[in-house]
Design an enzyme around this catalytic site. Structure first.
Site, PDB file in Angstrom:
ATOM      1  N   HIS A 155      11.250 -52.697   2.403  1.00  0.00           N
ATOM      2  CA  HIS A 155      11.733 -52.700   1.009  1.00  0.00           C
ATOM      3  C   HIS A 155      10.600 -52.346   0.030  1.00  0.00           C
ATOM      4  O   HIS A 155      10.632 -52.769  -1.126  1.00  0.00           O
ATOM      5  CB  HIS A 155      12.322 -54.062   0.620  1.00  0.00           C
ATOM      6  CG  HIS A 155      13.238 -54.643   1.657  1.00  0.00           C
ATOM      7  ND1 HIS A 155      14.591 -54.428   1.662  1.00  0.00           N
ATOM      8  CD2 HIS A 155      12.979 -55.416   2.750  1.00  0.00           C
ATOM      9  CE1 HIS A 155      15.139 -55.057   2.694  1.00  0.00           C
ATOM     10  NE2 HIS A 155      14.178 -55.653   3.377  1.00  0.00           N
ATOM     11  N   SER A 276      -2.341 -31.052 -13.464  1.00  0.00           N
ATOM     12  CA  SER A 276      -1.431 -31.013 -14.599  1.00  0.00           C
ATOM     13  C   SER A 276      -2.032 -30.107 -15.663  1.00  0.00           C
ATOM     14  O   SER A 276      -3.246 -30.060 -15.841  1.00  0.00           O
ATOM     15  CB  SER A 276      -1.266 -32.430 -15.156  1.00  0.00           C
ATOM     16  OG  SER A 276      -0.890 -32.378 -16.519  1.00  0.00           O
ATOM     17  N   LYS A 282      -5.126 -35.602 -13.442  1.00  0.00           N
ATOM     18  CA  LYS A 282      -4.040 -35.663 -12.469  1.00  0.00           C
ATOM     19  C   LYS A 282      -4.346 -34.967 -11.150  1.00  0.00           C
ATOM     20  O   LYS A 282      -4.974 -33.916 -11.100  1.00  0.00           O
ATOM     21  CB  LYS A 282      -2.780 -35.028 -13.059  1.00  0.00           C
ATOM     22  CG  LYS A 282      -2.198 -35.862 -14.158  1.00  0.00           C
ATOM     23  CD  LYS A 282      -1.376 -37.006 -13.629  1.00  0.00           C
ATOM     24  CE  LYS A 282       0.043 -36.514 -13.524  1.00  0.00           C
ATOM     25  NZ  LYS A 282       0.950 -37.573 -13.145  1.00  0.00           N
ATOM     26  N   GLU A 289       6.382 -33.586  -2.609  1.00  0.00           N
ATOM     27  CA  GLU A 289       7.598 -33.794  -3.404  1.00  0.00           C
ATOM     28  C   GLU A 289       8.608 -32.703  -3.079  1.00  0.00           C
ATOM     29  O   GLU A 289       9.819 -32.933  -3.047  1.00  0.00           O
ATOM     30  CB  GLU A 289       7.267 -33.817  -4.895  1.00  0.00           C
ATOM     31  CG  GLU A 289       6.439 -35.034  -5.275  1.00  0.00           C
ATOM     32  CD  GLU A 289       5.919 -34.989  -6.710  1.00  0.00           C
ATOM     33  OE1 GLU A 289       6.451 -34.227  -7.531  1.00  0.00           O
ATOM     34  OE2 GLU A 289       4.962 -35.729  -6.997  1.00  0.00           O
TER      35      GLU A 289
END
Ligand code: ARG
Length: 459
Positions: A155, A276, A282, A289
């Site tokens: 979880h 970024s 970043k 992804e």
């Protein structure tokens, strides 16, 4: 002029042509189409439908067309409806009217089904090689980290300590099942429909078993109606590809999470990280992804095509032309994701200290319950007693290792000073020695089993 224009007095509408034509996407089956045609020419020669000279002419012409495709010299015309008509049109230009004998007894219905089966078998073989690389990359990283402790989660909540190799190897076995499923799907594609004609069969007594053997098929279809319309192999392949994509999406999610500075367990190599345009700090895991996101279209291709198949009347229907874009897209999608995922795993930096320092004492609660079990307390009761210790630790701002012995003994007199020895991450991990567990010894065995799997697969 299209190949079937004889009975029509008006040319085909331009919008219909755009809807109907498939050459834009099925031209990539040129190799399989020409292989199939050469074998078919030999089959009708052996059945004495065409002479040896005619067969030689047809085969030589087909080789020329093949070379044109392979060197990008093939010139398309507006009438090239699909790969089958395009090859025949060009063959006719090269060898003249004798080309018209090739299609004797054959239909594009059995032709396209044959082409796509050959294509699927080839594509699965190529994909299997990529999956093999991924498994090897996982084994290699795992071998370095059989003693590297990290938190294991359920979880996404801290659960129990594990070793990094165990996490990596969990993906090895997912991919092993994917390869198995794909091999199965390729096995079911390995049935030759050629000789089914449009639907009713071949009237020229061709030797189908021989034709199947010449084309490298293990068997041939037993029913021509089924032969031209069976696309189960496409659906199955799409499922195996979607399942593979789903596994890669889970790996993607883990890498995204674990490379987040909040976790900081892993760092992607600069070559495989993205930045970024506005936030200079970043370091994003875009490729993982994408691996996660593209699972969506793989699933879409599967469900879309399943919907196309449902309720189709017997034999060939043009709906079946929808098989190719779905299949091609799923294969292309995985072929674009996999090389990057393989490289990311091979070059992954694992921050051993961050993994270790993310372990928290609460992850040892089960160890403490097991400690009581060793003293003869039923596990359910032990679970309850440790739960009390966890609560007291929370309330007093301590942890399971800093809660006092007196406090423990007030909860149960079964707790003794030795309890603190059970509260060690290394020990917790080392106890999971049963095969398949996270103890370094068990994980080493697991890695050996993985290597064995790879060598048996390739033998
Ligand atoms: N392009 C067609 C397909 O992909 C080939 C078969 C056409 N057959 C037909 N009867 N129109 O399915």
């Amino acid at each position: 002029m299209s190949l079937w224009g004889g009975r029509f007095s008006e040319p085909t509408d331009e919008d219909l042509k755009r809807l109907n034509d498939s050459f834009g996407f099925d031209r990539r089956m040129y190799g399989q189409d020409i292989r199939g045609s050469i074998a078919y020419a030999q089959a009708i020669r052996d059945a004495q439908v065409i002479s040896s000279e005619e067969c030689d002419q047809i085969c030589a012409g087909l080789e020329t067309v093949l070379a044109e495709f392979e060197t990008d010299a093939f010139v398309t015309t507006a009438d090239d409806e699909d790969i089958h008509t395009a090859v025949e049109r060009r063959l006719t230009e090269i060898i003249g009217p004798v080309a018209g004998k090739l299609h004797t007894g054959r239909s594009r219905n059995d032709q396209v089904a044959t082409d796509l089966r050959l294509w699927t078998i080839d594509a699965i073989k190529a994909l299997d090689a990529l999956l093999d690389h991924l498994q090897r990359a996982l084994v290699e990283q795992a071998s370095v980290h059989t003693d590297t402790l990290m938190p294991g989660y359920t979880h996404v909540q801290p659960a129990q300590p594990i070793v990094v190799a165990h996490w990596l190897m969990s993906y090895f076995w997912m991919i092993a099942r994917d390869r198995d499923r794909l091999r199965d799907a390729a096995g079911r594609a390995d049935v030759m429909p050629l000789g089914s004609g449009a639907l009713a069969g071949n009237p020229f007594a061709i030797d189908r078993p021989q034709l199947a053997e010449n084309l490298g098929f293990s068997s041939y279809s037993q029913n021509s109606l089924d032969g031209v319309s069976d696309r189960d192999f496409v659906a199955e392949t799409l499922f195996a590809l979607a399942m593979t994509g789903s596994h890669l999406s889970r790996l993607g999610e883990d890498v995204v999470l674990y490379s987040n500075p909040g976790f900081g367990f892993i760092k992607l190599n600069d070559r495989y990280s993205t930045g970024s345009s506005i936030m200079p700090q970043k370091r994003n895991a875009d490729p993982m992804e994408l691996a996660r996101g593209k699972a969506g279209r793989l699933l879409g291709n599967l469900t879309g095509f399943m919907a196309t198949l449902k309720g189709l009347p017997s034999t060939y229907n043009k709906d079946l032309q929808e098989d190719k874009e779905a299949l091609f897209d799923s294969i292309d999608t995985l072929e674009s994701i996999l090389p990057v995922v393989i490289a990311i795993i091979s070059t992954l930096h694992i921050d051993v200290d961050r993994c270790r320092s993310a372990l928290t004492d609460d992850m040892l609660a089960t160890e403490l319950a097991d400690y009581l079990v060793d003293k003869g307390i039923p596990f359910r009761e032990a679970h309850h007693l440790v739960g009390e210790a966890v609560r007291q630790a929370e309330e007093t701002g301590t942890t399971l290792t800093t809660l006092s012995l007196e406090a423990y003994q007030q909860i149960s007199n079964h707790f003794e000073a030795s309890l603190f020895e059970s509260l060690q991450f290394e020990k917790a991990v080392a106890r999971k020695e049963a095969v398949g567990g996270t103890a370094p010894t068990a994980v080493q065995q697991q890695i050996e089993a993985g290597k064995q799997w790879l060598s048996e697969w390739n033998s």
